[in-house]
Scaffold this motif. Structure first.
Motif, short mmCIF file in Angstrom:
data_model
loop_
_atom_site.label_atom_id
_atom_site.label_comp_id
_atom_site.label_asym_id
_atom_site.label_seq_id
_atom_site.Cartn_x
_atom_site.Cartn_y
_atom_site.Cartn_z
N THR A 102 -6.45 -7.44 -5.80
CA THR A 102 -5.54 -6.56 -6.54
C THR A 102 -6.34 -5.18 -6.80
OG1 THR A 102 -4.38 -8.29 -7.07
CG2 THR A 102 -3.80 -6.32 -8.21
N THR B 251 -7.06 -2.93 -3.93
CA THR B 251 -5.89 -2.16 -3.03
C THR B 251 -4.76 -1.52 -3.85
OG1 THR B 251 -5.11 -4.43 -3.05
CG2 THR B 251 -6.47 -3.83 -1.32
N LYS B 252 -5.38 -1.37 -5.25
CA LYS B 252 -4.31 -0.65 -5.92
C LYS B 252 -3.76 0.89 -5.60
CE LYS B 252 -3.13 0.50 -10.65
NZ LYS B 252 -1.99 1.29 -10.50
N LEU C 187 -3.78 2.00 -2.57
CA LEU C 187 -3.15 1.74 -1.43
C LEU C 187 -1.76 1.48 -1.97
CD1 LEU C 187 -5.38 -0.41 0.75
CD2 LEU C 187 -5.16 2.03 0.88
N THR C 188 -1.32 0.59 -2.75
CA THR C 188 0.06 0.24 -3.24
C THR C 188 0.59 1.44 -4.02
OG1 THR C 188 -0.66 -2.12 -3.64
CG2 THR C 188 1.15 -1.63 -5.04
N ASP C 189 -0.13 2.14 -4.75
CA ASP C 189 0.20 3.28 -5.55
C ASP C 189 0.95 4.39 -4.49
OD1 ASP C 189 -0.42 1.81 -7.65
OD2 ASP C 189 -2.09 3.07 -8.36
N GLY D 81 2.23 3.67 -1.61
CA GLY D 81 3.27 3.53 -0.78
C GLY D 81 2.95 2.70 0.33
N TRP D 82 1.50 2.14 0.72
CA TRP D 82 1.36 1.62 1.96
C TRP D 82 1.89 0.40 2.08
CZ3 TRP D 82 -4.15 2.23 4.37
CH2 TRP D 82 -4.56 3.64 4.08
N LYS D 83 2.02 0.14 3.43
CA LYS D 83 3.04 -1.25 3.75
C LYS D 83 1.97 -2.23 3.47
CE LYS D 83 5.27 -3.44 7.55
NZ LYS D 83 5.63 -3.37 8.87
N HIS D 84 2.59 -3.52 3.03
CA HIS D 84 1.67 -4.52 2.35
C HIS D 84 2.41 -5.77 3.35
CE1 HIS D 84 1.06 -8.16 -0.26
NE2 HIS D 84 -0.21 -7.73 0.02
N TRP E 35 -2.96 -3.77 4.44
CA TRP E 35 -2.14 -2.65 3.90
C TRP E 35 -2.40 -1.54 4.82
CZ3 TRP E 35 -5.14 -6.26 1.49
CH2 TRP E 35 -4.78 -6.74 0.47
#
Length: 136
Positions: free
Chosen positions: A15, A18-19, A21-23, A25-28, A37
């Protein structure tokens, strides 16, 4: 939290890594043992192999960071073990999230210095012909 020396990746380190990437807007997606991601254009991503992460003595790649046409045909890849510090992975993810996308090439126009000519300040030179004298 970061990966302790001698301990493999766990949910917290994944987590944290990869934060960015999540922030961004990458596709998970989750596909069997892989968590992926991918950037919105689909030309860069990070893949985490949960199975490999649970096999600390395995030679399987745990992290696969890539960019290119697809994960199956990357232009480049970077692989990492389950012991790779999450701070390093997060830094890579941050750079990947903000450093990828369509690349455009704009040639730089070079301005050549103007060749300046100055107007003559006096009368223009005249062509002269040599006259020969004929004697006779």
């Amino acid at each position: 939290m970061d990966t302790s020396i001698g301990s493999p990746a766990d949910e917290k380190t994944v987590t944290a890594a990869t934060k960015p990437l999540t922030d961004a807007g990458w596709k998970h997606t989750v596909d069997g043992r892989w968590i992926r991601w991918t950037n919105p254009s689909g030309n860069a991503g990070i893949q985490f192999d949960a199975f490999a992460a649970q096999q600390p003595t395995s030679t399987l790649t745990t992290w696969n960071i890539w960019a290119g046409p697809s994960i199956d045909r990357p232009s480049w890849t970077l692989t990492a073990s389950p012991y790779t510090p999450s701070l390093l992975l997060a830094d890579l993810a941050e750079n990947l999230a903000h450093g990828t996308g369509p690349r455009t090439y704009t040639p730089v126009k070079v301005k050549h210095p103007a060749h300046l000519t100055t107007a003559p300040t006096g009368p223009l030179p005249r062509a002269t012909t040599a006259q020969s004298s004929r004697s006779g």
